[in-house]
Enzyme design. Sequence first.
Site, short mmCIF file in Angstrom:
data_model
loop_
_atom_site.label_atom_id
_atom_site.label_comp_id
_atom_site.label_asym_id
_atom_site.label_seq_id
_atom_site.Cartn_x
_atom_site.Cartn_y
_atom_site.Cartn_z
N HIS A 1 0.85 -1.19 0.00
CA HIS A 1 0.00 0.00 0.00
C HIS A 1 0.88 1.24 0.00
O HIS A 1 1.86 1.31 0.74
CB HIS A 1 -0.90 0.02 1.24
CG HIS A 1 -1.76 1.24 1.29
ND1 HIS A 1 -2.97 1.31 0.64
CD2 HIS A 1 -1.57 2.45 1.87
CE1 HIS A 1 -3.49 2.51 0.83
NE2 HIS A 1 -2.67 3.22 1.58
N ASP B 1 -15.32 2.29 6.50
CA ASP B 1 -14.25 3.24 6.19
C ASP B 1 -14.70 4.19 5.08
O ASP B 1 -14.45 5.39 5.14
CB ASP B 1 -12.98 2.50 5.76
CG ASP B 1 -11.95 3.49 5.20
OD1 ASP B 1 -11.53 4.37 5.98
OD2 ASP B 1 -11.63 3.42 4.01
N ARG C 1 -15.15 12.49 7.00
CA ARG C 1 -13.88 13.13 7.40
C ARG C 1 -13.45 14.16 6.36
O ARG C 1 -12.94 15.23 6.69
CB ARG C 1 -12.79 12.07 7.56
CG ARG C 1 -12.97 11.19 8.78
CD ARG C 1 -12.03 9.99 8.72
NE ARG C 1 -10.66 10.38 8.56
CZ ARG C 1 -9.72 9.66 7.92
NH1 ARG C 1 -10.03 8.49 7.38
NH2 ARG C 1 -8.49 10.09 7.81
N SER D 1 -7.98 3.58 8.64
CA SER D 1 -8.61 3.59 7.31
C SER D 1 -7.80 2.72 6.34
O SER D 1 -8.35 1.84 5.67
CB SER D 1 -8.67 5.05 6.83
OG SER D 1 -8.96 5.12 5.47
N LYS E 1 -8.77 -1.67 5.13
CA LYS E 1 -8.98 -2.16 3.76
C LYS E 1 -8.01 -3.30 3.46
O LYS E 1 -8.36 -4.27 2.80
CB LYS E 1 -8.79 -1.01 2.77
CG LYS E 1 -9.96 -0.03 2.84
CD LYS E 1 -9.74 1.22 2.03
CE LYS E 1 -8.82 2.20 2.70
NZ LYS E 1 -9.00 3.59 2.42
N1 URA Z 1 -5.69 6.98 2.54
C1 URA Z 1 -6.69 6.25 3.09
O1 URA Z 1 -7.04 5.18 2.59
N2 URA Z 1 -7.31 6.73 4.20
C2 URA Z 1 -6.97 7.89 4.78
O2 URA Z 1 -7.56 8.24 5.78
C3 URA Z 1 -5.93 8.66 4.20
C4 URA Z 1 -5.29 8.18 3.07
#
Ligand code: URA
Length: 406
Positions: free
Chosen positions: A85, A164, A171, A186, A190
Amino acid sequence: MNPVDIIVKKRDGGELSATEISYFIEGFVKGRIPDYQAAAWAMTVYFQGMTDAETTDLTLAMAASGDQLDLHDSLPPNTIIVDKHSSGGVGDKTTLAVGAIVAACGLPVGKMSGRGLSFTGGTIDKLESIQGWSPDLSEAQFRQQLRTVGLVIAGQTAHLAPADKALYALRDVTGTVPSLPLIASSIMSKKLAAGADAIVLDVKCGHGAFMETLDEARALSKLMVAIGQRAGRRVTALITQMEQPLGRAVGHALEVKEAIATLQGQGPTDFQHLVETVAQEMLLLGQRVQTTEQAREQIHQAPVIQPVLSPRRGVVQRIDAREIGLTGVALGGGRQQKTDPIDYRVGIVLAAKVGDTVAPGEMLCTIHAANETSAEMASQRILAAYTLGDQPVAALPIIYDRITVS
Ligand code: URA
């Protein structure tokens, strides 16, 4: 339990229990807790922060809010599923090159990627620049491609960590994106829901990233590694520079082209280095290799990569092409005897060509060598193969003539 009590407890600096967090997240995703309470709660987290235990519980609750994939039954027994990621940057096409390398080394990569956010690009948008490519795969198609090809990059389904998705949307419009526990949970929710056993995190740091300082990037990295550990996954974070765009290309089709060029060994040095490093980490976490050295060998990177720097200011007048070729042979890239094996990892990448002006200490080329001794030998030969002078010189033409039937 009452959502107001949970908001008040966090507002006043209390530590939420796993039960309170999962009650809140489940209530929010099922519509029992309205947006305004979820937004207020996010603001209390923004100001009060969370302990590592709370952040892990939030991550697990969000991961459990939708589908949780288990891809093991689509893969050979004991395969470790490794994901990567990036926290987002400019010119970041790393997944495109890394996925192909790691899959080619025999470690399957099944990855759900995202779209661009603000000034940062997204892998899915980049891939959509290829006509006919679609991010929408059914779970059955995803599994089939993973089994047969070993590499899948697809869009994230709406059923993966929906809490999320909903919380992020709030947010985004309530000034609560830049909160370490909210960002870490967050991202990690995932990854966990997508079924990764191990995760390599590329945490970008600099003006082109969400984490602008090394301190922030370190804090986010440590938090995500800790969440991974508490959740029983192996996580390594690399903090990588995002002061200037990664590689040279910024833009969707241009970045796909650059990723392909990099796979062909023609990529920009910084991007290639990052790609190789991330790929090595994935191979290590996936237990395809035991050491970094073995990982490098698998991805055909020479053990020693060193620049040759210009000894003076000047204009490149001539590069002795034959001597460069012979130096490549001496590095192990050619045969001196019929039966000699070829070392495919070694070689020379020229940075300065005829007509270029170089400053003292500026890079003339990069040597890829099997060891320090042969790198040093090549360095001396290459320095002698470059002629530097003070006179301006025109770049050499590439086409001298065109001959047709007269
Ligand atoms: N990327 C994400 O997936 N979530 C966040 O809160 C910030 C960057």
